[in-house]
Design a protein around this motif. Structure first.
Motif, PDB file in Angstrom:
ATOM      1  N   ARG A   1      38.024  33.551  29.974  1.00 57.68           N
ATOM      2  CA  ARG A   1      37.420  32.630  30.934  1.00 57.68           C
ATOM      3  C   ARG A   1      38.006  32.776  32.325  1.00 57.68           C
ATOM      4  N   SER A   2      39.315  32.771  32.429  1.00 51.83           N
ATOM      5  CA  SER A   2      39.985  32.621  33.716  1.00 51.83           C
ATOM      6  C   SER A   2      40.649  33.918  34.169  1.00 51.83           C
ATOM      7  N   THR A   3      40.883  34.019  35.463  1.00 48.06           N
ATOM      8  CA  THR A   3      41.597  35.164  36.016  1.00 48.06           C
ATOM      9  C   THR A   3      43.058  35.138  35.557  1.00 48.06           C
ATOM     10  N   PRO A   4      43.743  36.276  35.579  1.00 49.06           N
ATOM     11  CA  PRO A   4      45.155  36.283  35.187  1.00 49.06           C
ATOM     12  C   PRO A   4      45.998  35.305  36.001  1.00 49.06           C
ATOM     13  N   GLN A   5      45.625  35.068  37.265  1.00 51.54           N
ATOM     14  CA  GLN A   5      46.395  34.146  38.106  1.00 51.54           C
ATOM     15  C   GLN A   5      46.284  32.707  37.590  1.00 51.54           C
TER      16      GLN A   5
ATOM     17  N   THR B   1      50.437  31.639  23.934  1.00 53.58           N
ATOM     18  CA  THR B   1      50.594  32.165  25.285  1.00 53.58           C
ATOM     19  C   THR B   1      49.331  32.926  25.654  1.00 53.58           C
ATOM     20  N   LEU B   2      48.572  32.392  26.584  1.00 54.07           N
ATOM     21  CA  LEU B   2      47.313  33.022  26.964  1.00 54.07           C
ATOM     22  C   LEU B   2      47.560  34.332  27.711  1.00 54.07           C
ATOM     23  N   VAL B   3      46.675  35.292  27.498  1.00 54.86           N
ATOM     24  CA  VAL B   3      46.739  36.588  28.180  1.00 54.86           C
ATOM     25  C   VAL B   3      45.394  36.804  28.864  1.00 54.86           C
ATOM     26  N   GLY B   4      45.390  36.782  30.179  1.00 49.20           N
ATOM     27  CA  GLY B   4      44.144  36.921  30.929  1.00 49.20           C
ATOM     28  C   GLY B   4      43.500  38.279  30.737  1.00 49.20           C
ATOM     29  N   GLN B   5      42.181  38.286  30.525  1.00 42.17           N
ATOM     30  CA  GLN B   5      41.443  39.526  30.289  1.00 42.17           C
ATOM     31  C   GLN B   5      40.532  39.883  31.458  1.00 42.17           C
ATOM     32  N   ARG B   6      40.399  39.003  32.428  1.00 45.25           N
ATOM     33  CA  ARG B   6      39.507  39.265  33.545  1.00 45.25           C
ATOM     34  C   ARG B   6      40.233  40.029  34.656  1.00 45.25           C
ATOM     35  N   GLN B   7      39.465  40.453  35.647  1.00 42.01           N
ATOM     36  CA  GLN B   7      40.074  41.084  36.806  1.00 42.01           C
ATOM     37  C   GLN B   7      40.840  40.046  37.621  1.00 42.01           C
ATOM     38  N   ASP B   8      41.757  40.542  38.458  1.00 45.50           N
ATOM     39  CA  ASP B   8      42.558  39.653  39.288  1.00 45.50           C
ATOM     40  C   ASP B   8      41.677  38.813  40.201  1.00 45.50           C
ATOM     41  N   GLY B   9      42.170  37.644  40.517  1.00 45.91           N
ATOM     42  CA  GLY B   9      41.493  36.759  41.446  1.00 45.91           C
ATOM     43  C   GLY B   9      42.505  36.151  42.398  1.00 45.91           C
ATOM     44  N   PRO B  10      42.106  35.173  43.197  1.00 44.09           N
ATOM     45  CA  PRO B  10      43.040  34.547  44.137  1.00 44.09           C
ATOM     46  C   PRO B  10      44.107  33.743  43.411  1.00 44.09           C
ATOM     47  N   LYS B  11      45.268  33.663  44.036  1.00 49.57           N
ATOM     48  CA  LYS B  11      46.323  32.835  43.478  1.00 49.57           C
ATOM     49  C   LYS B  11      45.924  31.360  43.567  1.00 49.57           C
ATOM     50  N   PRO B  12      46.318  30.543  42.593  1.00 47.12           N
ATOM     51  CA  PRO B  12      46.069  29.101  42.710  1.00 47.12           C
ATOM     52  C   PRO B  12      46.678  28.560  43.991  1.00 47.12           C
ATOM     53  N   ASP B  13      45.981  27.627  44.598  1.00 50.53           N
ATOM     54  CA  ASP B  13      46.356  27.069  45.892  1.00 50.53           C
ATOM     55  C   ASP B  13      46.985  25.698  45.690  1.00 50.53           C
TER      56      ASP B  13
ATOM     57  N   THR C   1      42.909  24.931  32.977  1.00 49.21           N
ATOM     58  CA  THR C   1      42.141  25.909  32.202  1.00 49.21           C
ATOM     59  C   THR C   1      40.639  25.730  32.326  1.00 49.21           C
ATOM     60  N   ARG C   2      40.176  24.762  33.125  1.00 52.98           N
ATOM     61  CA  ARG C   2      38.730  24.638  33.381  1.00 52.98           C
ATOM     62  C   ARG C   2      38.279  25.653  34.428  1.00 52.98           C
ATOM     63  N   ALA C   3      39.203  26.205  35.205  1.00 54.51           N
ATOM     64  CA  ALA C   3      38.852  27.066  36.338  1.00 54.51           C
ATOM     65  C   ALA C   3      38.723  28.517  35.910  1.00 54.51           C
ATOM     66  N   ARG C   4      37.654  29.161  36.367  1.00 56.38           N
ATOM     67  CA  ARG C   4      37.491  30.588  36.105  1.00 56.38           C
ATOM     68  C   ARG C   4      38.185  31.428  37.178  1.00 56.38           C
ATOM     69  N   GLU C   5      37.992  31.081  38.453  1.00 55.58           N
ATOM     70  CA  GLU C   5      38.495  31.933  39.531  1.00 55.58           C
ATOM     71  C   GLU C   5      39.328  31.166  40.556  1.00 55.58           C
ATOM     72  N   PHE C   6      38.723  30.191  41.219  1.00 55.74           N
ATOM     73  CA  PHE C   6      39.423  29.461  42.283  1.00 55.74           C
ATOM     74  C   PHE C   6      40.000  28.170  41.724  1.00 55.74           C
ATOM     75  N   LEU C   7      41.262  27.891  42.092  1.00 54.05           N
ATOM     76  CA  LEU C   7      41.922  26.674  41.634  1.00 54.05           C
ATOM     77  C   LEU C   7      42.804  26.135  42.739  1.00 54.05           C
ATOM     78  N   ARG C   8      42.631  24.859  43.058  1.00 52.43           N
ATOM     79  CA  ARG C   8      43.516  24.199  44.024  1.00 52.43           C
ATOM     80  C   ARG C   8      44.070  22.929  43.390  1.00 52.43           C
ATOM     81  N   LEU C   9      45.380  22.727  43.548  1.00 56.98           N
ATOM     82  CA  LEU C   9      46.050  21.510  43.125  1.00 56.98           C
ATOM     83  C   LEU C   9      46.539  20.793  44.382  1.00 56.98           C
ATOM     84  N   SER C  10      46.237  19.494  44.502  1.00 55.51           N
ATOM     85  CA  SER C  10      46.604  18.790  45.729  1.00 55.51           C
ATOM     86  C   SER C  10      47.018  17.354  45.438  1.00 55.51           C
TER      87      SER C  10
END
Length: 700
Positions: free
Chosen positions: A288-292, A314-326, A537-546
């Motif tokens: 589902r989610s990027t390795p980041q 321990t989850l192991v990401g299978q997708r291509q790299d994406g942006p780092k969580p913000d 773990t709901r996020a596929r690519e972009f994730l921001r915590l604020s």
């Protein structure tokens, strides 16, 4: 059809294939978030059917939501196993009751109560208790918890105390309401949803001929989201199975977030002990989610304390790299919400569909500021798992009272905020917030209306009730999106089982996540951590915590970022704490990788447990508690709790009082540095506590 078994195995990873091809019998699939659990269990069912090991009509697959059951049926039809029964626990039990009830009771099945509110209200009324909507709703919630936990009315007080439940009224009164509710329902020959499960289990347990017929009909069972079963559902499952073991379960104990409703992961974790010959498969490849995003999710859950073996995935990401969580910190909630709306607009311009964006929060009361920010930015949205702010019953009632009050002579003074508070006091606003539950959500909604008045006065100093009501009407009208294609606003609980391309986790402050009433209870704190894990773990690519340091614009910045966030913020993030903030917000700490690591104030050993962090010292160092001050604090707490009509721990827990008596804070900054004391408690109780500390210090 000869190629069908081979087709069912195409595209599966080695672990999924092991689960799909395992022989009939006990199978436990420990499936991390995004690892393809639904694909795995549907392919397993179809594979068993295709190989002739079981007929489709002999399989019963159960899950927890009608949506999930529908998705499972659709997938099974596509895989050639359309005759399989895929239902929720309650739907399956109701179907069985309709068939077996007449044979056992010589009558037709009793009517099903869609909403127990009327019966609970009548029971409360008979006992002279409040019949306000929120009170009745909270009582109904306690009855549901008790029934799902197999607790009889007379056992409720002791069971609630053991479970640390915060009852809406005296536990003995809840017990009486529970008993009266059951009597009223029986006289009306009605069943609630929990009764569907109770009666199904009882019929199978007490009537061997019925159990034999049922077990000849269904031979293989599959349970999805097994970490969410409660004692009542497990009792039904045991009755279905009998002495057999043809059972496949799938779940993730790291996503157990419904303990308040009786759910427990013990059956998932203990499955290999109950069935020593079981095939146990661990799914850890995250599709589902990027390795980041996956790395951050692992970091969140790895910090959990005392994790049983069955939770150590321990989850192991299978997708291509994406942006780092913000990560982002803001002065106030309005700024946080506006920044979220601005970023959503940018994502939309870059091609992310609005329906693939979600804003997730801990409690529904947090939604209003995001509804407004999105409406102001003309971004469509939809609220999931909760009413729109202006559609809530208490808000509609408050707005009606405010319109009526527009012509009252006693509210024509220039003090708009005072007038609004006076009107809202008539519909339930109190000076002090309730302890929790529906009443607290109600109070938060009314306080939000007061804050809107404060905003209007800041912009239009001579605004009166007419201006205010017009502003409310305009806001209510503008916050209805034209289509369902919009950003999703949802609580973390409502987001379970869903996923989006972009996710914003907002309002991450102590007192909200973890929620205030969880403080001091390690099990409750760990469940709050799992809520954050679910959100990440709901996020596929972009994730921001604020998070925001104050609630209102210009307010005191006394809030603390969630304790779960400290270790997550990387050193190169703008949200990394500067040294001056570290000194203000924390007990002795050291910076590691941009995060703040709590240290014992005596020996500087790293602090790990919730209690150690609260006290600011490790368990090996002696306590330097001021016993006289502690006694004064407990006496003061008892008085305040009686005034507020809440349990003492709602004011401060024993651990928090001990921390105060040990650290003896001299000012507000030192007081709020103690874990468990946020901005709200500082404003409500800070002056009293500091006065007691100073008085004790001045004594000879």
């Amino acid at each position: 059809m000869a190629d069908q078994p081979r087709r069912l195995l195409e595209g599966l990873d080695p672990e999924q294939r092991t689960a799909v091809t395992a022989p009939r019998g006990p199978v436990c699939v420990l499936a991390g978030a995004g690892t393809g659990k639904t694909r795995t269990i549907t392919h397993r069912i179809a594979h068993l059917v295709e190989r002739g090991l079981v007929a489709p009509q002999q399989v019963l697959a159960v899950t927890f939501t009608a949506r999930a059951a529908g998705q499972m049926r659709t997938r099974l039809r596509e895989l050639g196993a359309g005759g399989v029964q895929a239902q929720t626990f309650h739907a399956a039990a109701f179907r069985q009751l309709r068939y077996f009830w007449p044979r056992v009771h010589d009558t037709g099945v009793w009517s099903l109560v869609d909403n127990k509110y009327r019966f609970v209200m009548n029971a409360a009324n008979r006992l002279g208790l409040s019949t306000e909507k929120d009170s009745v709703r909270d009582l109904a919630g306690e009855i549901e918890w008790a029934k799902s936990s197999l607790i009889a009315p007379d056992r409720y007080p002791s069971a609630a105390a053991k479970a640390g439940r915060s009852a809406p009224t005296a536990p003995e009164s809840v017990s009486k309401v529970f008993a009266a509710y059951e009597q009223l329902k029986t006289r009306a020959e009605a069943l609630d949803f929990d009764d569907l499960l109770l009666h199904t289990a009882a019929i199978l347990e007490e009537h061997p001929e019925v159990a034999e017929e049922f077990r000849s009909r269904y031979r293989s069972f599959v349970v999805d989201e097994y970490q969410d079963v409660n004692p009542l559902q497990q009792r039904v499952l045991d009755a279905w199975l009998g002495p057999r073991d043809d059972l496949t379960v799938v779940g993730d104990a790291n996503q157990t977030i419904y303990s308040f409703a009786g759910a427990a992961p013990q059956w998932l974790i203990g499955f290999p002990r109950r069935f020593p010959e079981a095939t146990v498969v661990r799914l850890e490849r995250d599709y589902r989610s990027t390795p980041q995003v996956v790395a951050l999710a692992n970091q969140v859950i790895d910090a959990a304390r005392e994790r049983p073996a069955g939770t150590r995935l321990t989850l192991v990401g299978q997708r291509q790299d994406g942006p780092k969580p913000d990560f982002a910190e803001f002065d106030d909630e309005v700024s946080e919400a506006q920044a979220v709306a601005h970023k959503i607009a940018a994502l939309a311009r870059d091609g992310t569909p609005l329906s693939e964006i979600a804003v997730l929060f801990r409690v529904n009361a947090q939604s209003e500021v995001y509804e407004k920010a999105l409406a102001d930015a003309e971004i469509p949205y939809q609220v999931r798992g909760g009413e729109r702010f202006f559609a809530r019953t208490e808000v509609r009632r408050a707005m009606a009272a405010l319109r009526t009050a527009g012509s009252r002579d006693d509210l024509t003074s220039g003090d708009l905020c005072g007038s609004v508070r006076a009107v809202l006091a008539e519909v339930g606003l109190t000076d002090e917030p309730p302890a929790g539950g529906a009443a607290r959500e109600h109070w938060e909604s009314l306080i939000a209306l007061v804050e809107l008045a404060e905003e209007l006065v800041a912009a239009v100093p001579d605004a009166d009730l007419a201006h205010y009501n017009a502003e409310l009407d305009a806001r209510a009208e503008s916050q209805h999106p034209p289509t369902v294609e919009g950003v999703t606003l949802a609580s973390l609980h409502a987001a379970k089982g869903l996923e989006w391309d972009a996710v914003f986790l907002v309002g991450l402050v102590d007192g909200t996540l973890p929620i205030q009433y969880a403080d001091g209870d390690d099990a409750a704190i760990e469940e709050e951590r799992r809520l954050l894990y679910v959100g990440v773990t709901r996020a596929r690519e972009f994730l921001r915590l604020s998070w925001a340091l104050s609630r209102g614009e210009g307010g005191k910045r006394f809030r603390r970022r969630s304790r779960f966030v400290y270790a997550l913020v990387p050193d190169d993030s703008p949200a990394a704490l500067p040294a001056r903030v570290q000194q203000r917000e924390a007990s002795p700490m050291r910076s590691q990788g941009g995060a703040v690591t709590p240290r014992c104030r005596t020996c500087e050993t790293k602090l790990l447990g919730t209690l150690e962090i609260k006290l600011g010292r490790c368990g090996h160092c002696p306590s330097d508690v001021d016993e006289g001050l502690l006694a004064e604090l407990k006496a003061w707490r008892s008085d305040r709790a009686q005034q507020l009509r809440v349990p003492s721990y709602v004011v401060f827990t024993d651990a928090t009082l001990t921390a105060i008596a040990e650290q003896r804070p001299s000012d507000e900054a030192a007081l709020i540095a103690i874990s468990g004391i946020g901005g709200t408690k500082l404003e409500r109780f800070g002056a009293d506590v500091l006065s007691l500390v100073r008085a004790e210090r001045s004594r000879p």
